[in-house]
Design an enzyme around this catalytic site. Structure first.
Site, PDB file in Angstrom:
ATOM      1  N   ASP A   9      -9.857   6.024  -2.571  1.00 33.60           N
ATOM      2  CA  ASP A   9      -8.692   6.510  -3.297  1.00 33.60           C
ATOM      3  C   ASP A   9      -9.175   7.184  -4.575  1.00 33.60           C
ATOM      4  O   ASP A   9     -10.376   7.327  -4.797  1.00 33.60           O
ATOM      5  CB  ASP A   9      -7.727   5.356  -3.605  1.00 33.60           C
ATOM      6  CG  ASP A   9      -8.231   4.518  -4.751  1.00 33.60           C
ATOM      7  OD1 ASP A   9      -9.462   4.398  -4.899  1.00 33.60           O
ATOM      8  OD2 ASP A   9      -7.415   3.985  -5.520  1.00 33.60           O
ATOM      9  N   GLU A  60       0.822  -1.214   0.000  1.00 41.24           N
ATOM     10  CA  GLU A  60       0.000   0.000   0.000  1.00 41.24           C
ATOM     11  C   GLU A  60       0.853   1.260   0.000  1.00 41.24           C
ATOM     12  O   GLU A  60       0.553   2.216  -0.703  1.00 41.24           O
ATOM     13  CB  GLU A  60      -0.953   0.002   1.203  1.00 41.24           C
ATOM     14  CG  GLU A  60      -2.067  -1.027   1.101  1.00 41.24           C
ATOM     15  CD  GLU A  60      -2.938  -0.842  -0.134  1.00 41.24           C
ATOM     16  OE1 GLU A  60      -3.000   0.286  -0.667  1.00 41.24           O
ATOM     17  OE2 GLU A  60      -3.545  -1.824  -0.575  1.00 41.24           O
ATOM     18  N   TYR A  67      -6.425   6.945   3.575  1.00 37.06           N
ATOM     19  CA  TYR A  67      -6.543   5.880   2.583  1.00 37.06           C
ATOM     20  C   TYR A  67      -5.802   4.619   3.021  1.00 37.06           C
ATOM     21  O   TYR A  67      -6.359   3.521   3.043  1.00 37.06           O
ATOM     22  CB  TYR A  67      -6.041   6.313   1.194  1.00 37.06           C
ATOM     23  CG  TYR A  67      -5.770   5.094   0.360  1.00 37.06           C
ATOM     24  CD1 TYR A  67      -6.826   4.385  -0.191  1.00 37.06           C
ATOM     25  CD2 TYR A  67      -4.488   4.563   0.240  1.00 37.06           C
ATOM     26  CE1 TYR A  67      -6.614   3.196  -0.881  1.00 37.06           C
ATOM     27  CE2 TYR A  67      -4.262   3.383  -0.438  1.00 37.06           C
ATOM     28  CZ  TYR A  67      -5.329   2.707  -0.995  1.00 37.06           C
ATOM     29  OH  TYR A  67      -5.123   1.524  -1.644  1.00 37.06           O
ATOM     30  N   CYS A  89     -15.307   1.977 -21.567  1.00 40.74           N
ATOM     31  CA  CYS A  89     -16.733   1.821 -21.265  1.00 40.74           C
ATOM     32  C   CYS A  89     -17.339   0.598 -21.970  1.00 40.74           C
ATOM     33  O   CYS A  89     -18.295   0.000 -21.468  1.00 40.74           O
ATOM     34  CB  CYS A  89     -17.503   3.081 -21.645  1.00 40.74           C
ATOM     35  SG  CYS A  89     -16.951   4.556 -20.731  1.00 40.74           S
TER      36      CYS A  89
END
Length: 294
Positions: free
Chosen positions: A142, A41, A124, A204
């Site tokens: 995030d 992370e 976060y 998309c």
DNA sequence: CACGCGTGGTT
DNA sequence: TAACCAAGCGT
């Protein structure tokens, strides 16, 4: 309120998509330690996964536990950071490991509050480690999560420059109620934003939310809002710091001041950058030159 | 809260 | 090619 689909529809679509498309990253393996998740992370803050992967492998092999890292020097952490960028993260990761040894019995702390208290850990990262390493379904927000939710539920092209309270509420409202689903959701929305619902050219046509997306239904209107000024780079102190630290990283031992002159010729800026690096604990002045901190 | 803080791939 | 972009944090 929001023109978009209900959370229940989002959950079904996104969790199903996750089952088929999640990348097999090593820190997502069931056997990965909380420390491994923690390191992943921090490394992933503002750095693409492709560049994180080899560095994460090298770090976790060399320092399998917080105690292993804390027993080494902060300079070695900076050196092993290589070219991930924002090297202060390496120094803070070393400090976080030291705090885990001192205050947490050598373990990554489990609560959001304790995680948040560690250097280099913000809202976060604390939420992500709690959720991904310990199964505590904190609301993970995030840049990917913000973009997906703003598009799918509110019909806008992109989120505001900084996180708003409305977005935090939207993210909380979007969480599945069931614990396992909530933790999977956290990872899945991020993954959708990283792989499909991207900032520049979203895919998309392969998005599981295509037919329910509020942005799509509104005709994909362009972003209308304040624009964040682009980061300058050429000739900045930041570029100078990077050039100077690169010399020290690549040298096995201390470096003479003259070698740093070759890396950045402007004396005033070099001095300013060097002082900053020393202040940040990334560089140490030594006899006749500079070195990574011992 | 706006800004400083690295690096390299993509458009 | 310059600008944009990438799982943010600290001040």
């Amino acid at each position: 309120m929001s023109p978009g689909p209900s959370p229940a529809v989002l959950h079904e679509r996104v969790l199903t998509w996750w089952d088929e498309h999640a990348r097999p990253l090593p820190w997502r393996e069931p056997g990965c330690s909380a420390w491994g998740v923690f390191v992943s992370e921090v490394m992933s803050q503002q750095t693409p996964i492709a560049r994180v992967l080899p560095a994460w492998q090298a770090w976790t092999e060399r320092w399998p536990t917080p105690a292993d890292l804390a027993a080494d020097s902060p300079g070695e952490a900076v050196r092993m950071w290589q070219r991930l960028g924002y090297p202060r993260r390496a120094r803070r990761l070393w400090e976080a490991a030291a705090q885990m040894v001192e205050r947490h019995d050598g373990q990554v702390p489990r609560t959001h509050e304790e995680l948040l208290a560690l250097p280099g850990v913000g809202a976060y990262t604390a939420a992500a480690v709690a959720s991904f390493a310990f199964g505590d379904p904190q609301v993970v927000i995030d840049t990917n999560v913000r973009r997906v939710l703003v598009r799918a539920r509110e019909g806008r092209a992109q989120a505001a420059p900084s996180l708003t309270t409305a977005e935090s509420a939207l993210a909380a409202d979007s969480m599945p109620r069931e614990v396992d689903d909530a933790n999977t959701w956290n990872a899945a929305v991020m993954e959708l934003g990283a792989l499909v619902c991207t900032a520049r050219s979203p895919g998309c046509d392969r998005c599981p939310l295509l037919d329910v997306c509020a942005w799509q239904r509104a005709g994909c209107p362009p972003y209308e809002g304040p624009v964040r000024r682009a980061q300058a780079w050429h000739g900045t102190d930041r570029q100078a710091r990077g050039a100077l630290l690169a010399v020290l990283r690549e040298s096995a031992g201390p470096v003479a001041g003259s070698a740093l002159e070759d890396a950045w010729s402007d004396a005033a800026q070099r001095g300013r950058a060097l002082r900053g690096l020393v202040e940040d604990g990334l560089v140490e002045p030594v006899d006749g030159g500079y070195a990574l901190p011992a």
